[in-house]
Motif scaffolding. Structure first.
Motif, PDB file in Angstrom:
ATOM      1  N   LEU A  92       0.851  -1.180   0.000  1.00  0.00           N
ATOM      2  CA  LEU A  92       0.000   0.000   0.000  1.00  0.00           C
ATOM      3  C   LEU A  92       0.891   1.236   0.000  1.00  0.00           C
ATOM      4  O   LEU A  92       1.688   1.441   0.917  1.00  0.00           O
ATOM      5  N   GLN A  93       0.787   2.042  -1.029  1.00  0.00           N
ATOM      6  CA  GLN A  93       1.665   3.192  -1.165  1.00  0.00           C
ATOM      7  C   GLN A  93       0.938   4.321  -1.884  1.00  0.00           C
ATOM      8  O   GLN A  93      -0.085   4.103  -2.543  1.00  0.00           O
TER       9      GLN A  93
ATOM     10  N   VAL B 143      -1.515   9.833  -6.288  1.00  0.00           N
ATOM     11  CA  VAL B 143      -1.591   8.434  -6.714  1.00  0.00           C
ATOM     12  C   VAL B 143      -1.643   7.568  -5.467  1.00  0.00           C
ATOM     13  O   VAL B 143      -0.902   7.818  -4.500  1.00  0.00           O
ATOM     14  N   VAL B 144      -2.492   6.557  -5.465  1.00  0.00           N
ATOM     15  CA  VAL B 144      -2.515   5.583  -4.377  1.00  0.00           C
ATOM     16  C   VAL B 144      -2.732   4.202  -4.984  1.00  0.00           C
ATOM     17  O   VAL B 144      -3.481   4.051  -5.956  1.00  0.00           O
ATOM     18  N   SER B 145      -2.052   3.195  -4.448  1.00  0.00           N
ATOM     19  CA  SER B 145      -2.189   1.833  -4.955  1.00  0.00           C
ATOM     20  C   SER B 145      -1.941   0.844  -3.836  1.00  0.00           C
ATOM     21  O   SER B 145      -1.288   1.161  -2.834  1.00  0.00           O
ATOM     22  N   GLY B 146      -2.455  -0.363  -4.010  1.00  0.00           N
ATOM     23  CA  GLY B 146      -2.250  -1.386  -2.989  1.00  0.00           C
ATOM     24  C   GLY B 146      -3.170  -2.566  -3.174  1.00  0.00           C
ATOM     25  O   GLY B 146      -3.878  -2.683  -4.187  1.00  0.00           O
ATOM     26  N   PRO B 147      -3.212  -3.452  -2.176  1.00  0.00           N
ATOM     27  CA  PRO B 147      -4.026  -4.666  -2.287  1.00  0.00           C
ATOM     28  C   PRO B 147      -5.458  -4.447  -1.801  1.00  0.00           C
ATOM     29  O   PRO B 147      -5.708  -3.664  -0.885  1.00  0.00           O
ATOM     30  N   ILE B 148      -6.395  -5.125  -2.437  1.00  0.00           N
ATOM     31  CA  ILE B 148      -7.757  -5.255  -1.923  1.00  0.00           C
ATOM     32  C   ILE B 148      -7.883  -6.616  -1.234  1.00  0.00           C
ATOM     33  O   ILE B 148      -8.387  -6.714  -0.121  1.00  0.00           O
ATOM     34  N   VAL B 149      -7.405  -7.645  -1.928  1.00  0.00           N
ATOM     35  CA  VAL B 149      -7.261  -8.984  -1.354  1.00  0.00           C
ATOM     36  C   VAL B 149      -5.810  -9.389  -1.570  1.00  0.00           C
ATOM     37  O   VAL B 149      -5.356  -9.470  -2.714  1.00  0.00           O
TER      38      VAL B 149
ATOM     39  N   SER C  86      -5.152   0.671  -8.253  1.00  0.00           N
ATOM     40  CA  SER C  86      -4.439   1.948  -8.233  1.00  0.00           C
ATOM     41  C   SER C  86      -5.395   3.021  -8.727  1.00  0.00           C
ATOM     42  O   SER C  86      -6.224   2.782  -9.611  1.00  0.00           O
ATOM     43  N   LEU C  87      -5.297   4.200  -8.112  1.00  0.00           N
ATOM     44  CA  LEU C  87      -6.099   5.360  -8.493  1.00  0.00           C
ATOM     45  C   LEU C  87      -5.183   6.571  -8.582  1.00  0.00           C
ATOM     46  O   LEU C  87      -4.267   6.722  -7.771  1.00  0.00           O
ATOM     47  N   ALA C  88      -5.421   7.425  -9.561  1.00  0.00           N
ATOM     48  CA  ALA C  88      -4.602   8.619  -9.732  1.00  0.00           C
ATOM     49  C   ALA C  88      -5.460   9.739 -10.302  1.00  0.00           C
ATOM     50  O   ALA C  88      -6.433   9.498 -11.025  1.00  0.00           O
TER      51      ALA C  88
END
Length: 699
Positions: A178-179, A197-203, A210-212
């Motif tokens: 998660l970053q 920008v944010v990204s990481g695991p859902i499962v 990732s969303l930006a």
């Protein structure tokens, strides 16, 4: 700063940068003599390995027999590359020019944008979504892993009008970490921007996201007597990705991005001289809305991999240009555009597995595409009355089977052979209206097809050095003239083809601290799609009226001089002339341009960049770009003198944040990006110096 002093400093900086690069081997050799035999930590001085997918399979860029320019995420950050135009400005042998409609046209190795089909010689792929129209040369560069620019025709593998090359824009894949990152900048001309920008695991280990998003604004750089906004530029960009790993042998990636651009008038000035004074009307505008979607799927079987790429793209562009400041109130009026385009593509591939040793590597696939283009409006309005309108609709179907195989031969030779059959069918509806009264309508339907072979022989001299030789055929399908005032004008033109030859060497020196790559190219263009003038119809139209020859060389250097200092440079030489080109003057007489230089194609281009990064957190970058003299048109009358621009960046980098001071066009060079010629006596201006601050925060 006085002009002569600015020019002197500019040339001094550029000369210093090139002198440093020329002295690299000597500096490195001296450093090697002083060092002890290889010790732990030695690899920190090496250049990072870069894996690319240029041949639709993963491979080290230095092992790929294709001339390439690659920008990693760090390269984009270090060189302050914010747009795709910033990146392309650092590609040798490539030139970008603008037109009065705000479109960006390219010239690469003598291959020009086709004004008939309105396509660029380099096709851009945004996470697999193809973009070949010069009307929408824009890309969302949020959360990018790398940009690969494949220099030279790639029709065999990529098709889709890849007449001069390919630009692959590849987003970062989210993973279990998660970053995020937030950024903001502010500069001259009331410019500012922010995003994150944010990204990481859902499962964990299965599903990731990732969303930006970003927003940018500039009040523009042109001086306008009646407007404080000048050539206003605003954009909002959104981007998202979902990544699913259903099993250890399969993967799905869904990419989505949206861009909204709201720009003011085109930065033009009257006459041939570079000037920031513009008479443009405050009512001028250009709005664009772009949606890209791509679904990538891959499944590994025991001996092969199946891949699928499904894409969708929608473009909407509306613009209005008041031409009275250009032509005068008696002749000028409002020129309005409204274009809507939707495109769907599907590619299916079977190929050898990349993670297993194979006696040879291969791939085979099918490509299909459908594009619906609707020019709802292209009119001239005077005094509130519509004088002319040229509505146009076109439906294009693409189909292509393709295959490629890499066969290892004896003594480190590898033979790569590829073949594609490209089929294009276009159905169109052309209209011309005068005072809203239909004058004529034609509904042409035609198809074009071509076999596109590719053959490359490469030889690994050692693990660090490779040479290669290749030949391929490129293809740009025919089309229809979209703007005719009388039905007697020929509305269909044929395909453009070329045979392209390339010799190259990719070499690594000094324990992989220096990469030096050389490319020699030769292209023979046939049935070039060129613009002609019809004096009876009082309009321009596209026709197959030319043949041309282009040859040249490109040199790329990249060196990690020390753990703190890296130097990069690229130089291109292009000699491109028309062999056979009979055009029409405005009076309707024949004009022979045979032997003339191809327009918008300077003989020399180059760029250089030095990046210094100290362990204390200090970072500094200094770079320059050069473009030699070039002619604006095939008549070789009006030209632009050589242009040198410089850029710089200095800042402090901590573990979780960065702060920078930057400048583009450091010495405030005033130059034009385009000239309209005798019939349109204006220049499109390039941006002057910009100075700004940037701040990044990471977590």
């Amino acid at each position: 700063m006085p002009k002569h002093l600015r020019t002197t400093l500019k040339h001094l900086v550029t000369a210093t940068l090139y002198c440093v690069l020329l002295s690299i081997p000597a500096l490195a050799g001296a450093a090697d003599k002083e060092k002890e035999p290889e010790q732990e930590g030695e690899k920190s001085y090496q250049l990072p390995s870069v894996v690319v997918t240029a041949d639709k399979s993963s491979k080290d860029v230095q092992k790929t027999p294709i001339a390439m320019t690659v920008f990693t995420e760090q390269d984009l950050e270090d060189n302050n590359i914010k747009t795709i135009r910033d990146a392309l400005a650092r590609v040798p042998s490539l030139m970008q020019v603008e037109d009065i409609g705000g479109n960006t046209k390219l010239s690469f190795r003598g291959a020009l944008s086709s004004t008939g089909t309105e396509t660029s010689p380099l096709v851009m792929y945004i996470d697999g979504v193809p973009v070949d129209s010069y009307s929408f040369l824009d890309a969302n560069l949020l959360n990018i892993e790398r940009i690969e620019v494949l220099r030279g025709a790639q029709s065999s593998i990529y098709g889709k009008n890849a007449f001069g090359g390919v630009v692959n824009i590849i987003s970062k894949k989210p993973d279990n970490e998660l970053q995020g990152k937030a950024f903001a900048d502010a500069g001259t001309e009331e410019s500012y921007g922010f995003g994150g920008v944010v990204s990481g695991p859902i499962v964990e280990d299965k599903l990731f996201f990732s969303l930006a998003g970003s927003h940018a604004h500039s009040s523009g750089f042109m001086d306008h007597p009646n407007s404080s906004d000048s050539n206003l530029e605003r954009n909002v960009r959104l981007k998202g990705q979902m990544r699913l790993l259903p099993t250890d042998e399969s993967e799905l990636n869904l990419h989505m991005d949206y861009t909204a651009k709201r720009d003011g008038f085109i930065p033009y000035a009257l006459g041939k001289s570079a000037s920031l004074e513009s008479p443009a009307a405050d009512s001028d505008y250009r709005d664009e809305d772009i949606v890209n979607m791509a679904l990538h799927g891959a499944v590994d079987f025991e001996h092969l991999t199946f891949k699928s790429i499904t894409t969708y793209r929608n473009d909407i562009m509306k613009s209005s240009l008041d031409t009275k400041p250009i032509y005068g109130p008696a002749v000028g009026g409002l020129s309005n555009y409204h274009d809507v385009s939707s495109e769907y593509t599907q590619e299916l591939r079977l190929q050898s597995r990349e993670d297993k040793e194979n006696s040879f590597n291969w791939l085979a696939g099918l490509y299909g595409g459908y594009r619906d283009f609707d020019r709802k409006e292209f009119n001239l309005v005077m005094g509130g009355v519509e004088i002319t309108d040229y509505p146009y609709q076109e439906k294009t179907l693409d189909f292509a089977p393709f295959a490629q195989v890499e066969i290892p031969l004896a003594e480190a030779f590898t033979l790569t052979g590829g073949l594609r059959w490209q089929y294009v069918k276009r159905n169109a509806s052309l209209h011309y209206e005068l005072f809203q009264v239909p004058q004529y309508e034609v509904n042409p339907s035609d198809s074009w097809s071509e076999w596109l072979p590719r053959l490359v022989l490469s030889y690994d001299i050692s693990d660090e050095h490779m040479i290669y030789a290749g030949v391929n055929k490129s293809f740009l399908p025919g089309g229809y003239n979209r703007q005719n005032t009388v039905s007697t004008v020929k509305y269909t033109y044929d395909s453009q083809t070329a045979w392209n030859y390339e010799l190259g060497a990719k070499t690594s020196w000094l324990d992989k601290r220096l990469n030096a790559n050389l490319t020699l190219f030769y292209s023979k263009y046939k049935d070039m799609q060129v613009r002609q003038w019809d004096a009876i119809a009082v309009s321009t139209f596209a026709e197959n009226a030319g043949a041309a020859t282009a040859y040249g060389a490109e040199l790329d250097l990249d060196m990690q001089i020390s753990s703190e200092l890296r130097a990069m440079a690229a130089v291109g030489y292009t000699h491109a002339k028309y062999d056979d080109f009979i055009s029409k003057s405005f009076a309707g007489t024949d004009v022979d341009y045979s032997g003339k230089k191809v327009e918008n194609t300077p003989n020399y281009t180059g760029n250089v960049s030095l990046v210094y990064r100290h362990g204390s957190g200090l970072m500094a970058q200094l770079g320059a770009q050069y473009a030699g003299k070039m002619y604006w048109a095939a008549d070789n009358i009006d030209s632009r003198d050589p242009v040198i621009t410089a850029n710089a960046k200095v800042g402090y980098e901590a573990e979780s944040f960065d702060v920078y001071l930057y400048s583009t066009n450091l010495f405030d060079e005033r130059y034009a990006n385009a000239y309209g010629g005798a019939n349109l006596d204006i220049v499109i201006m390039a941006p002057p110096r910009e100075v700004g601050l940037q701040f990044n925060y990471r977590w």
